[in-house]
Write an enzyme that holds these catalytic residues in place. Sequence first.
Site, mmCIF file in Angstrom:
data_model
loop_
_atom_site.group_PDB
_atom_site.id
_atom_site.type_symbol
_atom_site.label_atom_id
_atom_site.label_comp_id
_atom_site.label_asym_id
_atom_site.label_seq_id
_atom_site.Cartn_x
_atom_site.Cartn_y
_atom_site.Cartn_z
ATOM 1 N N GLU A 78 3.798 -0.312 2.536
ATOM 2 C CA GLU A 78 4.757 -0.487 1.445
ATOM 3 C C GLU A 78 4.654 0.691 0.480
ATOM 4 O O GLU A 78 3.595 1.290 0.334
ATOM 5 C CB GLU A 78 4.473 -1.809 0.719
ATOM 6 C CG GLU A 78 5.507 -2.156 -0.337
ATOM 7 C CD GLU A 78 5.155 -3.434 -1.090
ATOM 8 O OE1 GLU A 78 6.063 -4.051 -1.667
ATOM 9 O OE2 GLU A 78 3.966 -3.807 -1.124
ATOM 10 N N LYS A 150 13.235 -6.659 0.861
ATOM 11 C CA LYS A 150 12.196 -7.633 0.512
ATOM 12 C C LYS A 150 12.796 -8.833 -0.219
ATOM 13 O O LYS A 150 13.473 -8.694 -1.232
ATOM 14 C CB LYS A 150 11.145 -6.951 -0.358
ATOM 15 C CG LYS A 150 9.913 -7.787 -0.669
ATOM 16 C CD LYS A 150 8.936 -6.942 -1.489
ATOM 17 C CE LYS A 150 7.662 -7.691 -1.809
ATOM 18 N NZ LYS A 150 6.764 -6.863 -2.657
ATOM 19 N N CYS A 191 4.756 -7.180 2.386
ATOM 20 C CA CYS A 191 3.715 -7.542 1.428
ATOM 21 C C CYS A 191 3.764 -9.000 0.947
ATOM 22 O O CYS A 191 3.314 -9.900 1.633
ATOM 23 C CB CYS A 191 3.774 -6.573 0.249
ATOM 24 S SG CYS A 191 2.251 -6.529 -0.753
#
Length: 317
Positions: A78, A150, A191
């Site tokens: 990331e 995301k 993440c």
Amino acid sequence: MALASLAAASLLPITTAAAAAARSRVSLVCCRGMASSSSSSSPSAAAGGLAVAAARVGVVQMTSEAASSGVKFLCFPEVFSFIGSKDGESIKIAEPLDGPIMQRYCSLAKESSMWLSLGGFQEKGPDDSHQYNTHVLIDDCGEIKSSYRKIHLFDVDVPGNMVYKESRFTTAGDTVVTVDSPFGRLGLTICYDLRFPELYQCLRFKHQAQVVLLVPSAFTKVTGEAHWEILLRARAIETQCYVIAAAQAGKHNEKRESYGDSIIIDPWGTVIARLPDRLSTGFAVADIDLSKVEAVRTKIPISEHRKFDSVWKTLLL
């Protein structure tokens, strides 16, 4: 270091010859200090990837070592290209996916005949105050194969650390993304998504034959020490998939430090590769045997035993 220069510095050591030398090899990257201060595909026969006997996978924290190993699939963590020292700093450098930075990565992927998983790119957002945190997958022809924005943004007060509010400058995505590849059917996440098992259940059970989950991350040191490996192994066991997690490592600036510990986990939940030191450079290699995915799913057929969609959903209405 300018982003364009960073792209060149990190990827130029990858050569076409090195990539072609071992086409079954895959590598993950966690480059310490590397970062400076779609919709789903339809299932296909190849999607499951179970016809492929095995693929070599490496967890790497040094790009040049990955290249010399002849990798075919290079994965970045990331915020691989930029980590700002001030809140909102990344907004200034955010670009659309057809911008010069991403196009440079596309060119390098084509030149090296290598797939790239770019685990968290600052994509220009819907307005001047927001960006998307976007996982971009580029194929070995230099084409953007798929991208995932995301969904779960990191808005937390980390105990003993600091307050993070990713949503101040980032707009959340709303689409689950899977994509077919020579390495199996990939599920793209980023993440903090790792804490939401329903997303991974969706990747596995709603989007068919999911065999590899990519989890590029920049976990904080505090949360990483407590939860990183546990959550990754849980997602592997629950989905009966390989989980591949490239991670940022070390202290980026006075405010931010990442846990590190790039790791590969098999469908049984066993750690099959990691660096001996979570902050070290170097690489670890494991064979991803996609027949093991089939074997685990056959022995414990959770896809046949699941009740939520058919029974529990009715009960909850």
